[in-house]
Design a protein around this motif. Structure first.
Motif, short mmCIF file in Angstrom:
data_model
loop_
_atom_site.label_atom_id
_atom_site.label_comp_id
_atom_site.label_asym_id
_atom_site.label_seq_id
_atom_site.Cartn_x
_atom_site.Cartn_y
_atom_site.Cartn_z
N ILE A 139 0.88 -1.17 0.00
CA ILE A 139 0.00 0.00 0.00
C ILE A 139 0.91 1.22 0.00
N THR A 140 0.88 1.99 -1.06
CA THR A 140 1.81 3.10 -1.23
C THR A 140 1.05 4.42 -1.41
N LEU A 141 1.81 5.52 -1.36
CA LEU A 141 1.22 6.84 -1.55
C LEU A 141 1.49 7.38 -2.95
N GLN A 142 2.14 6.59 -3.78
CA GLN A 142 2.33 6.97 -5.17
C GLN A 142 2.43 5.70 -6.01
N PRO A 143 1.94 5.74 -7.25
CA PRO A 143 2.02 4.55 -8.10
C PRO A 143 3.45 4.32 -8.56
N PRO A 144 3.82 3.08 -8.87
CA PRO A 144 5.17 2.81 -9.37
C PRO A 144 5.38 3.43 -10.75
N MET A 145 6.63 3.69 -11.08
CA MET A 145 6.95 4.29 -12.37
C MET A 145 6.68 3.32 -13.52
N ASN A 146 6.85 2.02 -13.25
CA ASN A 146 6.68 1.00 -14.28
C ASN A 146 5.19 0.76 -14.54
N PRO A 147 4.68 1.09 -15.73
CA PRO A 147 3.24 0.92 -16.00
C PRO A 147 2.82 -0.53 -16.13
N ASN A 148 3.78 -1.46 -16.22
CA ASN A 148 3.44 -2.87 -16.38
C ASN A 148 3.19 -3.58 -15.06
N ILE A 149 3.44 -2.90 -13.94
CA ILE A 149 3.20 -3.49 -12.63
C ILE A 149 1.74 -3.31 -12.25
N ASP A 150 1.12 -4.38 -11.75
CA ASP A 150 -0.29 -4.33 -11.38
C ASP A 150 -0.51 -3.30 -10.28
N THR A 151 -1.30 -2.27 -10.58
CA THR A 151 -1.53 -1.18 -9.64
C THR A 151 -3.00 -0.80 -9.65
N VAL A 152 -3.56 -0.59 -8.46
CA VAL A 152 -4.95 -0.17 -8.32
C VAL A 152 -4.99 1.09 -7.47
N ARG A 153 -5.70 2.10 -7.94
CA ARG A 153 -5.91 3.31 -7.14
C ARG A 153 -6.98 2.99 -6.10
N LEU A 154 -6.57 2.89 -4.84
CA LEU A 154 -7.50 2.48 -3.79
C LEU A 154 -8.49 3.58 -3.46
N THR A 155 -7.97 4.70 -2.96
CA THR A 155 -8.87 5.78 -2.54
C THR A 155 -8.07 7.03 -2.23
N PRO A 156 -8.65 8.19 -2.47
CA PRO A 156 -8.06 9.39 -1.87
C PRO A 156 -8.38 9.40 -0.38
N TYR A 157 -7.55 10.05 0.40
CA TYR A 157 -7.88 10.21 1.82
C TYR A 157 -7.45 11.60 2.26
N ARG A 158 -8.12 12.10 3.27
CA ARG A 158 -7.89 13.47 3.71
C ARG A 158 -7.27 13.51 5.10
#
Length: 318
Positions: A139-158
């Motif tokens: 669980i990260t605060l920024q997506p990886p640079m590699n577009p081929n890695i499986d990534t899901v935008r979970l949610t914005p949070y405040r």
């Protein structure tokens, strides 16, 4: 000699990077893992691993075999679809706040639904490397640079400014942005902070006002609750806390985004897919928790005579 049997030991060492960790995953000794890997190397005719300071690293030939071995594993799992597919450990790297307040309770639900899944939560204030093999999900605060890695935008949070009721009773509730100059702040230890998203530079808080610094968000929450000062806290961590009050919630609000990243070394494993899916669905179902807060707002009060003198002026971004 059975190269298919040896492949599971090869995969375990490739994913763990050490013989002992691979042996733990397979519930065998590290010497058994080593023996099977050496046997496989003799069978294919080339070295699959090099020993480095941080563990066992795949050679170029080993990386090519890894892709084929994972395809074989994926096909085998599909052929034997069923409950046993999910058996094993899933390692999740996460920030401490998200791990404690979201993933730890969720792990109990996942285990009740499928006791064959074991979960390791590795809480950190550092950004995990997607090329490493020490996690399955991050669980990260920024997506990886590699577009081929499986990534899901979970949610914005405040995140907002919060202080304890006793602190506000002593120092007064700031009525506007300029009045924050007279208040102490609870902050991160910036020299040890690896995630730039948690630096909150846009708030412009001078260093001399950051009088208590903690390396973790849970430490900051405890310090704010104890009355050490005003803190920048995620709304989902504050929840319905009756001992905290938001400060200038109409003027100061920071937004960040959580991303779910699946390690390329683990994305085909059934138990990893189950846990990742559970996280995505849980966060989606409780999205409001990340964006709103049920704590009653504080009422601004005039500066008291006992308040600290004004320090260097600054203004928050509105």
């Amino acid at each position: 000699m059975n190269p298919l049997e040896d492949l599971q030991y090869f995969l375990a060492l490739a994913r763990n990077g050490s013989l002992s960790a691979a042996g733990t995953d397979l519930q065998v000794s590290h010497t058994t893992v080593s023996r099977h890997v050496r046997t496989l190397e003799k069978y294919v005719g080339y070295r699959l691993f090099d020993k480095g300071p941080a563990g066992w690293n795949l050679t170029d030939e080993g990386l090519r075999l890894l892709e084929r071995a994972e395809r074989i594993e994926h096909e085998a799992l599909a052929a034997f679809a069923g409950r046993d597919n999910t058996a094993g450990t899933v390692r999740v790297a996460t920030t401490e706040g998200f791990g404690t307040h979201i993933l730890a309770p969720l792990s109990a639900q996942i285990r009740r639904a499928d006791p064959s899944i074991e979960i390791e939560l590795m809480m950190t204030s550092r950004t995990p490397s997607v090329s490493a093999r020490d996690f399955d999900i991050a669980i990260t605060l920024q997506p990886p640079m590699n577009p081929n890695i499986d990534t899901v935008r979970l949610t914005p949070y405040r995140l907002g400014l919060f202080a304890s009721i006793p602190y506000l009773d002593r120092h007064g509730t700031p009525p506007d942005l300029d009045s924050l100059r007279a208040h102490d702040f609870v902050w991160y230890v910036q020299s040890l902070l690896d995630m730039s998203e948690l630096d909150f530079r846009e708030l412009g808080i001078p260093d001399e006002q950051k009088v208590v610094r903690c390396t973790t968000s849970l430490g900051q929450l405890a310090a704010v609750r104890a009355g050490a000062g005003v803190g920048v806290l995620p709304l989902f961590m504050v929840g319905q806390a009756g001992d905290l009050r938001p400060v200038l919630s109409a003027s100061v609000m920071v937004e960040r985004t959580y991303w779910l990243v699946t390690s390329p070394h683990s994305s085909r494993r059934a138990n990893v897919r189950v846990v990742a899916s559970a996280i995505v669905h849980h966060v989606s179902a409780s999205n409001k928790r990340f964006l709103t807060c049920d704590v009653a707002p504080s009422r601004p009060t005039a500066e008291r005579a006992s308040s600290p003198p004004l320090r260097h002026p600054f203004r928050l971004s509105e």
